[in-house]
Design a protein around this motif. Sequence first.
Motif, PDB file in Angstrom:
ATOM      1  N   LEU A 125      -6.523  -4.376  -2.182  1.00  0.00           N
ATOM      2  CA  LEU A 125      -5.233  -4.046  -1.639  1.00  0.00           C
ATOM      3  C   LEU A 125      -4.958  -4.092  -0.627  1.00  0.00           C
ATOM      4  O   LEU A 125      -5.736  -3.472   0.218  1.00  0.00           O
ATOM      5  N   ILE A 162      -9.401  -1.506   0.462  1.00  0.00           N
ATOM      6  CA  ILE A 162      -8.539  -1.720   1.393  1.00  0.00           C
ATOM      7  C   ILE A 162      -7.933  -2.542   2.446  1.00  0.00           C
ATOM      8  O   ILE A 162      -9.066  -1.786   3.897  1.00  0.00           O
ATOM      9  N   LEU A 220      -0.767   2.038  -4.093  1.00  0.00           N
ATOM     10  CA  LEU A 220      -1.859   2.888  -4.434  1.00  0.00           C
ATOM     11  C   LEU A 220      -2.097   3.184  -5.827  1.00  0.00           C
ATOM     12  O   LEU A 220      -3.129   3.215  -6.315  1.00  0.00           O
ATOM     13  N   GLY A 278       0.529  -1.107  -0.110  1.00  0.00           N
ATOM     14  CA  GLY A 278      -0.338   0.007  -0.260  1.00  0.00           C
ATOM     15  C   GLY A 278       0.368   1.556  -0.052  1.00  0.00           C
ATOM     16  O   GLY A 278       0.074   2.013   0.645  1.00  0.00           O
ATOM     17  N   ASP A 327      -2.437  -4.604   2.652  1.00  0.00           N
ATOM     18  CA  ASP A 327      -1.297  -3.852   3.577  1.00  0.00           C
ATOM     19  C   ASP A 327      -0.664  -4.056   4.339  1.00  0.00           C
ATOM     20  O   ASP A 327      -1.203  -3.671   5.082  1.00  0.00           O
ATOM     21  N   VAL A 359      -1.985   3.385   4.603  1.00  0.00           N
ATOM     22  CA  VAL A 359      -1.352   2.820   3.596  1.00  0.00           C
ATOM     23  C   VAL A 359      -0.513   3.953   2.849  1.00  0.00           C
ATOM     24  O   VAL A 359      -0.596   5.224   3.999  1.00  0.00           O
ATOM     25  N   ALA A 392      -5.920   6.713  -1.561  1.00  0.00           N
ATOM     26  CA  ALA A 392      -6.857   5.979  -1.125  1.00  0.00           C
ATOM     27  C   ALA A 392      -8.448   5.978  -1.195  1.00  0.00           C
ATOM     28  O   ALA A 392      -8.906   5.434  -1.111  1.00  0.00           O
ATOM     29  N   SER A 443      -5.709  -2.466   5.088  1.00  0.00           N
ATOM     30  CA  SER A 443      -4.402  -2.281   6.409  1.00  0.00           C
ATOM     31  C   SER A 443      -4.226  -3.505   6.967  1.00  0.00           C
ATOM     32  O   SER A 443      -5.027  -4.610   7.555  1.00  0.00           O
TER      33      SER A 443
END
Length: 473
Positions: free
Chosen positions: A39, A240, A22, A17, A41, A46, A230, A242
């Motif tokens: 995504l 996304i 991104l 990320g 990460d 990110v 993001a 994390s």
Amino acid sequence: MSAAAPDARPSVVVIGGGVAGLTAARDLLVSMPGAQVVLLDASDRVGGKVRREEIGGHLVDVGAEAMLAVRPEALDLVGELADSAEVVTPTTTSARVWSRDGLHPLPRTRIGVPFADSVVAGLLTADEEFRMRAEAEAPEVGDDVSVADYIGGRLGSAVVDRLVEPLLGGVYAGQSSRLSLRATMPAVWAIARARGSLLAPPVVDPQAGTARPPFIGIAGGVGRLAELLAADIEKRGGVIESATIVRGLERTPSGWSVLSGPTTQPRRLEADAVIVAVPPPAASRLLSPISSAAGVALGEIEMASVAVITLAVPRAEVASWQGSGFLVPPVDGRGIKASTFSSAKWGWLAAEGDDTAYLRASVGRAGETASLQRDDADLVALAVREISEAVGAPPLTLIDSHVQRWGGGLPQYTVGHVERIARVAGAVAEVPGLEVAGAAYQGIGLPAVIASAHAAAAATATHLRAVAARARE
């Protein structure tokens, strides 16, 4: 998320990320609005090495704080994500070099290599300047050569020690004796291959328009770039996640299986394609079972650790300081390698900080770990002491401070790097539905990182369209 059936939405997992991951994820959502993009990460948020933290009551960059504008990728991307008025240029770029117990104006150079009309007196001794201007005959360079060997042989070791080393150290956190001339200084490499003069000034096209400024920033900080990316990804339907560590990749008959999560609770995501946008050590671990050639080449890339120390001080104490900061040649034996007077450099930060001014210093180079073994308080004290000493000012009064450590954060473009990356590219190209992106491939600055992400996303979209076309036949 599962691999796509003939009429299903194509699916992609982006691993990493940072700005590369991104950008690649956003590109895919722009070019293929129906795609499922996830995504993953490993960090708490990110952005990678593009990050803001609250210091002294204001959000301040603690990673990259400027972007090269002489190439278009960063400028264009920011223009797509934010109002053009939010793109800012430095108030001043007048930097100096702290060497031989004094601050000297940074001469006009080509990445540290002076031109014939550059003023280097004081920074170099008379004998060193004479050696530089004598410029030894250009040798054959072969496939690659270290920066120090080539430039030192042509212009003398003092040019390397006092100019090239601090400039390259700021960008790559590396040592010129190991860094590749071909990879880190392509303009100088072109001159070397042509066996031309290193001191010759650049040719200026009189028909060219007004040159764009060399650097740009974003009002509020470059860290906003990750936040803007993001937000746009999520607005376009991307996902996304994390704090999610990817532990393995596997090829499947229909695409890919991505293994994440703890060993006690493993999770697999099925996808049609994967983009690996993590640093070389992690990329090597993930790709080795898929392509041993890519894994080996990525494993050869060394990493350097650095720390950025940010100081919030009373504006009145630094109001008379000149310029945007200074570089520090390692030959002088100081603890810090550079300092930026951030509030003097960025008008938005000066306005936002009001009575508070911000300074930053950096420490850490490949192969030099002693400075990074100090605790945060010692690093702050080091920065306060050496910045004050450099400008001849009394000790600074601290309002607040912050130390950001980037462990293993910068890939080293050592001799042979171009060939090494060619091996990675060749190996990855043989694996359908796999792409890589990041700071190891096309350059370490944000525009180059963005360019690598654009290329990875474009290749992935091409692959997905080809797969869909074959499925419809």
